[in-house]
Motif scaffolding. Structure first.
Motif, mmCIF file in Angstrom:
data_model
loop_
_atom_site.group_PDB
_atom_site.id
_atom_site.type_symbol
_atom_site.label_atom_id
_atom_site.label_comp_id
_atom_site.label_asym_id
_atom_site.label_seq_id
_atom_site.Cartn_x
_atom_site.Cartn_y
_atom_site.Cartn_z
ATOM 1 N N LEU A 182 0.825 -1.206 0.000
ATOM 2 C CA LEU A 182 0.000 0.000 0.000
ATOM 3 C C LEU A 182 0.863 1.262 0.000
ATOM 4 N N VAL A 183 1.900 1.250 -0.854
ATOM 5 C CA VAL A 183 2.766 2.418 -1.004
ATOM 6 C C VAL A 183 2.840 2.761 -2.485
ATOM 7 N N PRO A 184 3.272 3.987 -2.851
ATOM 8 C CA PRO A 184 3.374 4.355 -4.269
ATOM 9 C C PRO A 184 4.404 3.496 -5.005
ATOM 10 N N THR A 185 4.137 3.247 -6.287
ATOM 11 C CA THR A 185 5.064 2.459 -7.098
ATOM 12 C C THR A 185 6.444 3.100 -7.152
ATOM 13 N N ALA A 186 6.475 4.430 -7.261
ATOM 14 C CA ALA A 186 7.766 5.125 -7.327
ATOM 15 C C ALA A 186 8.605 4.854 -6.085
ATOM 16 N N THR A 187 7.962 4.714 -4.941
ATOM 17 C CA THR A 187 8.695 4.422 -3.702
ATOM 18 C C THR A 187 9.390 3.074 -3.791
ATOM 19 N N VAL A 188 8.671 2.082 -4.298
ATOM 20 C CA VAL A 188 9.258 0.746 -4.445
ATOM 21 C C VAL A 188 10.407 0.772 -5.438
ATOM 22 N N GLN A 189 10.212 1.454 -6.563
ATOM 23 C CA GLN A 189 11.272 1.528 -7.572
ATOM 24 C C GLN A 189 12.530 2.165 -7.006
ATOM 25 N N GLN A 190 12.367 3.223 -6.231
ATOM 26 C CA GLN A 190 13.523 3.887 -5.627
ATOM 27 C C GLN A 190 14.233 2.958 -4.647
ATOM 28 N N ARG A 191 13.463 2.201 -3.882
ATOM 29 C CA ARG A 191 14.066 1.279 -2.921
ATOM 30 C C ARG A 191 14.907 0.221 -3.636
ATOM 31 N N ILE A 192 14.378 -0.303 -4.746
ATOM 32 C CA ILE A 192 15.089 -1.359 -5.462
ATOM 33 C C ILE A 192 16.375 -0.833 -6.083
ATOM 34 N N VAL A 193 16.295 0.319 -6.735
ATOM 35 C CA VAL A 193 17.488 0.904 -7.357
ATOM 36 C C VAL A 193 18.540 1.212 -6.295
ATOM 37 N N ARG A 194 18.114 1.807 -5.192
ATOM 38 C CA ARG A 194 19.058 2.161 -4.129
ATOM 39 C C ARG A 194 19.665 0.908 -3.510
ATOM 40 N N ALA A 195 18.858 -0.147 -3.374
ATOM 41 C CA ALA A 195 19.360 -1.389 -2.782
ATOM 42 C C ALA A 195 20.457 -2.007 -3.642
#
Length: 456
Positions: A182-195
């Motif tokens: 239940l979070v924005p898609t952009a938030t998930v994308q940023q987490r993955i790239v940063r990880a």
């Protein structure tokens, strides 16, 4: 993991590559060979993605580069397979192409050192051995487990650990992961790239940690496996009500983790929870794939051997003597369903107590929603509706399809048909699972028709 608590997600990480690269690579979608190739690539990625990325990560030593190489191999498959046909072992083909791309990159950067020579030798050996028995099951298991532990390295935040592992090991897209949390898609994308960048900068090795490091990663590893299992139990998107292959993979990995950490009760409890839940898979769908609700399932089709394995795993967890954690309580709830002869015979009062304990130990609006379902079965829909209305007022589950679905069912049982219809229609709009949508629409159609005002 009841009929209302599957926060898993659907889709694949290669959807964009298969969709957009496919048009450029093979031309018009009307081409039958191109269409077959696109379907084959999507199917192979769904089944083999974790193995391919795990093998490539071991090969190049970098998770982000491994996924990029896998995507390049997918594009190459979309170019070649329409003309040359799908190879006998498409997973091996994709892995070999990706490895060659890695070696080409090293060559271009003039890094022909001993490491390159050794890896090139391995590639030649792999190419000579490509056949229907390309995959070594023991190696695959080790690689996937290593990939999970790498993705759950403590150098990453908890949120990044889970997002990255769901993306690479679970094969889930950013939008699906975002829906699960239940979070924005952009938030998930940023987490993955940063990880990925963090793992590369920290030079995290591709290996299972030493036993004394297990505990630091255990919570994230178990949560990821739980979410992957839930994706098989009830995909959040697509046209399948259940994906047993996905859940079976999560269960297999959970057993491996429990074997690595036999004194960790939550690892044993998660295995128990998965065993109990998976025991019902054969009874959850009709021959045509349509869902069968819990109260209509043929319980003679439940896998009693699997239920026995679940009870044994839960007993192992209890024998450790630390009390039940969140997975232990969920396993106990699943056991109540597994041993009951029917819905009416189920010990709903015990399930309510277990959900109350779970809500205190691991507070969650989803747990509260499931408690409401149990309360409805134990004491009636009116008291359950008050719980659900509180969740609606809190806004914590906004956009979560099971919330209006449960509320609609409670209103139907209370005879408030008009309101029930509105809630079920909302749930049908929100769900991304086509089978769930069809089931909700069937419930709506079965309701009494709305009153027609008299003509003036």
């Amino acid at each position: 993991m009841t009929e209302t608590d599957a926060p898993g997600t659907g889709g694949t990480a290669a959807d964009a590559a298969v969709g957009t690269a496919g048009d450029a690579a093979v031309g018009a979608a009307a081409d039958p060979a191109a269409d077959r190739a696109r379907r084959a690539v999507a199917a192979v990625w769904r089944i083999e993605s974790a193995r391919i990325v795990a093998t490539l990560t071991r090969f190049v030593g970098d998770v982000g580069q491994a996924e990029d190489l896998a995507q390049e191999a997918l594009v190459e498959a979309l170019r070649q397979w329409p003309a040359e046909g799908v190879p006998n072992n498409p997973g091996a083909w994709l892995t070999a192409v990706a490895k060659r791309r890695a070696i080409d990159g090293w060559r271009r950067r003039e890094r022909l050192d001993e490491r390159y020579a050794a890896m090139a030798h391995d590639l030649e050996r792999d190419g000579a051995a490509v056949s229907d028995t390309f995959w070594d099951p023991d190696t695959i298991d080790d690689d996937i487990l290593r990939l999970i532990f790498v993705s759950c390295h403590p150098v990453l935040s908890r949120e990044a650990q889970i997002a990255l592992t769901l993306r690479i090991v679970g094969g889930l897209g950013s939008e699906e992961i975002a829906r699960a949390f239940l979070v924005p898609t952009a938030t998930v994308q940023q987490r993955i790239v940063r990880a990925k960048k963090t793992l590369a900068a920290a030079k995290v090795p591709f290996e299972v940690p030493e036993p004394n490091e297990y505990a630091a990663r255990l919570t994230s590893v178990l949560q990821v496996l739980y979410l992957i299992f839930n994706e098989g139990y009830l995909p959040a998107a697509g046209d399948e009500w259940v994906r047993p292959d996905v859940s079976a993979e999560a269960l297999r990995l959970a057993r491996m983790v429990a074997g690595l950490m036999p004194r960790e009760p939550e690892a044993q409890s998660l295995v128990a929870l998965m065993e109990f839940t998976a025991s019902r898979f054969a009874a959850r769908t009709a021959r045509d794939g349509t869902p069968i609700p819990l109260d209509e399932q043929d319980r003679s089709r439940w896998d009693r051997a699997q239920i026995g394995r679940g009870q044994a795993a839960l007993a192992r967890a209890d024998a450790i003597g630390r009390g039940r954690g969140a997975y232990g309580l969920q396993a106990a709830i699943a056991e109540c369903h597994a041993v009951a002869a029917s819905v009416d015979d189920t010990d709903w009062a015990r399930i309510v107590l277990l959900y109350e304990a779970l809500g205190r130990l691991a507070p969650s609006p989803v747990v509260e929603l499931n408690r409401a379902v149990a309360v409805a079965m134990s004491t009636g829909p009116a008291s359950a509706l008050r719980i659900v209305d509180g969740l609606v007022a809190s806004g914590k589950l906004a956009g979560y399809a099971p919330l209006p679905a449960v509320r609609g069912e409670l209103l139907r049982r209370l005879g408030r048909i008009g309101e029930a219809r509105g809630e079920l229609e909302t749930a049908a709009r929100l769900t991304g699972n086509e089978q769930e949508r069809a089931s909700l629409l069937a419930k709506i159609a079965a309701l009494a028709p709305p009153a027609v005002p008299p003509a003036e």
